[in-house]
Design a protein around this motif. Structure first.
Motif, mmCIF file in Angstrom:
data_model
loop_
_atom_site.group_PDB
_atom_site.id
_atom_site.type_symbol
_atom_site.label_atom_id
_atom_site.label_comp_id
_atom_site.label_asym_id
_atom_site.label_seq_id
_atom_site.Cartn_x
_atom_site.Cartn_y
_atom_site.Cartn_z
ATOM 1 N N ASP A 35 0.832 -1.201 0.000
ATOM 2 C CA ASP A 35 0.000 0.000 0.000
ATOM 3 C C ASP A 35 0.870 1.256 0.000
ATOM 4 O O ASP A 35 0.588 2.220 -0.723
ATOM 5 C CB ASP A 35 -0.920 -0.005 1.222
ATOM 6 N N LEU A 36 1.942 1.236 0.773
ATOM 7 C CA LEU A 36 2.835 2.402 0.842
ATOM 8 C C LEU A 36 3.518 2.683 -0.492
ATOM 9 O O LEU A 36 3.568 3.825 -0.948
ATOM 10 C CB LEU A 36 3.891 2.183 1.937
ATOM 11 N N ILE A 37 4.039 1.643 -1.139
ATOM 12 C CA ILE A 37 4.765 1.859 -2.395
ATOM 13 C C ILE A 37 3.811 2.259 -3.509
ATOM 14 O O ILE A 37 4.182 2.994 -4.431
ATOM 15 C CB ILE A 37 5.589 0.605 -2.790
ATOM 16 N N ARG A 38 2.562 1.804 -3.428
ATOM 17 C CA ARG A 38 1.583 2.204 -4.436
ATOM 18 C C ARG A 38 1.214 3.687 -4.283
ATOM 19 O O ARG A 38 1.075 4.410 -5.270
ATOM 20 C CB ARG A 38 0.325 1.333 -4.305
ATOM 21 N N ARG A 39 1.105 4.136 -3.043
ATOM 22 C CA ARG A 39 0.736 5.533 -2.792
ATOM 23 C C ARG A 39 1.915 6.481 -2.934
ATOM 24 O O ARG A 39 1.749 7.631 -3.343
ATOM 25 C CB ARG A 39 0.149 5.659 -1.377
ATOM 26 N N HIS A 40 3.114 5.993 -2.584
ATOM 27 C CA HIS A 40 4.291 6.876 -2.561
ATOM 28 C C HIS A 40 5.479 6.186 -3.226
ATOM 29 O O HIS A 40 6.461 5.844 -2.569
ATOM 30 C CB HIS A 40 4.644 7.247 -1.118
ATOM 31 N N PRO A 41 5.422 5.980 -4.539
ATOM 32 C CA PRO A 41 6.505 5.267 -5.229
ATOM 33 C C PRO A 41 7.824 6.031 -5.260
ATOM 34 O O PRO A 41 8.867 5.445 -5.545
ATOM 35 C CB PRO A 41 5.948 5.070 -6.644
ATOM 36 N N ASN A 42 7.772 7.337 -4.990
ATOM 37 C CA ASN A 42 8.989 8.145 -5.028
ATOM 38 C C ASN A 42 9.401 8.619 -3.636
ATOM 39 O O ASN A 42 10.038 9.669 -3.495
ATOM 40 C CB ASN A 42 8.796 9.356 -5.948
ATOM 41 N N ASN A 43 9.048 7.843 -2.627
ATOM 42 C CA ASN A 43 9.498 8.144 -1.276
ATOM 43 C C ASN A 43 10.599 7.167 -0.884
ATOM 44 O O ASN A 43 10.469 5.956 -1.082
ATOM 45 C CB ASN A 43 8.338 8.044 -0.283
ATOM 46 N N ALA A 44 11.682 7.669 -0.321
ATOM 47 C CA ALA A 44 12.854 6.842 -0.032
ATOM 48 C C ALA A 44 12.548 5.720 0.962
ATOM 49 O O ALA A 44 12.960 4.573 0.765
ATOM 50 C CB ALA A 44 13.986 7.720 0.502
#
Length: 327
Positions: free
Chosen positions: A54-63
């Motif tokens: 869920d995190l990577i889908r919402r924020h793919p450009n967050n470290a």
């Protein structure tokens, strides 16, 4: 989502252009990152997978999200995809020490040791107190037969974080390897007294302690520790095999069977899990300075590393399954 994401990654269509700015997280997502680390701490990879996806889908450009997703991929054995996401995290935040540590540990899984060492050096340059990196670096030095530096990093890891039984077990195996048996015994004694709900790590501590006692011809004591290891982890057939050999052996004719792996978790990065018995170096004397090694056969992997976790925080321990990568 993971299957779709992996397909996209394989076709080189994911993140074609390297993002230059780290995407900030909203308050809810920031809390989810913290809770995800806590879930990883508990070794619940099933729940962690849902949260991370869920995190990577919402924020793919967050470290942090890229780093967490890399840990998930590495835990599955998808090392190239994991490395891609660790690189992505570093490209977004070039001071992300955890990403460097995870990157190094994953390189180690594919036996790219020189590159692995570079990542650990960079991690410790950014955060000298990163105890997981010190532990991983110690495992690498042991692999490379650099026992003095292995001891230095294991000691540093324990000084920085004294509540992980695996750190003591790994250090104990190193001390056994260089024939410092009494010191090794102290490390195993500490490991089995650490209050930890992780039965796999505790069973491994009893197993390794028993193997040391077997090597010291204290067969009755060794058998009692192997029995405890089997009780804590009854599914481990290797423990049962070694115990069977010990029971059938006589004190003056103890059979030294191959040494098997230490649990890490490792994690994920963490890790787990490590076997650290080095190749035999024939010598007639024991020396704490010369780092002469013990004769002991091995047909297992040299170590199972823990991969990167947040030092000093609630994510400082991992699922230390004997079969899982620790990230």
């Amino acid at each position: 989502f993971c299957e779709t994401h992996n397909t996209m990654f394989n076709k080189s269509t994911w993140f074609k252009k390297k993002p230059k700015v780290n995407e900030p997280l909203d308050a809810a997502s920031a809390k989810k990152v913290i809770s995800t680390k806590a879930v990883l701490e508990a070794g619940d990879w099933s729940t962690a997978e849902t949260l991370i996806n869920d995190l990577i889908r919402r924020h793919p450009n967050n470290a942090d999200c890229c780093w967490l997703f890399g840990r998930l991929l590495a835990n599955r054995g998808q090392y190239d995809a994991a490395i891609f996401h660790f690189k992505q995290a570093i490209s977004l935040v070039d001071t992300h020490a955890d990403a460097y540590c995870s990157y190094g540990a994953t390189l180690g899984r594919t036996k790219r040791y020189s590159q692995e060492e570079e990542m650990y050096k960079k991690c410790l340059e950014l955060n000298p107190s990163h105890h997981v990196c010190h532990y991983n670096y110690g495992c690498l030095c042991e692999i490379l037969s650099d026992y003095k530096n292995a001891e230095k990093h294991f000691k540093q890891a324990i000084e920085l974080y004294s509540k992980d039984a695996n750190y003591y077990v790994s250090y104990g195996i190193l001390l056994k390897t260089v024939r410092r048996y009494e010191e090794a015994q102290k490390m195993f004694e500490i490991a089995i007294t650490i209050d930890d709900d992780d039965k796999l790590s505790l069973s491994n501590a009893y197993y390794q302690y028993g193997r040391l006692l077997q090597h010291m011809d204290k067969l009755n004591e060794a058998i009692s520790y192997l029995k405890q290891a089997c009780k804590l982890n009854p599914q481990n057939t290797e423990y049962q095999r070694i115990l069977h050999i010990m029971v059938r052996s006589k004190p003056r004719n103890t059979i030294h069977a191959p040494s098997y792996g230490k649990a890490k978790t490792i994690s994920p990065l963490l890790s787990c899990t490590n076997a650290a018995v080095m190749s035999s170096i024939n010598s007639s004397a024991s020396s704490t300075d010369a780092f002469e090694t013990d004769n002991d056969d091995t047909d297992s992997e040299l170590y199972m590393k823990k991969l990167s976790i947040t030092p000093g925080g609630p994510d400082s321990k991992q699922n230390k399954s004997l079969n899982d990568l620790l990230y």
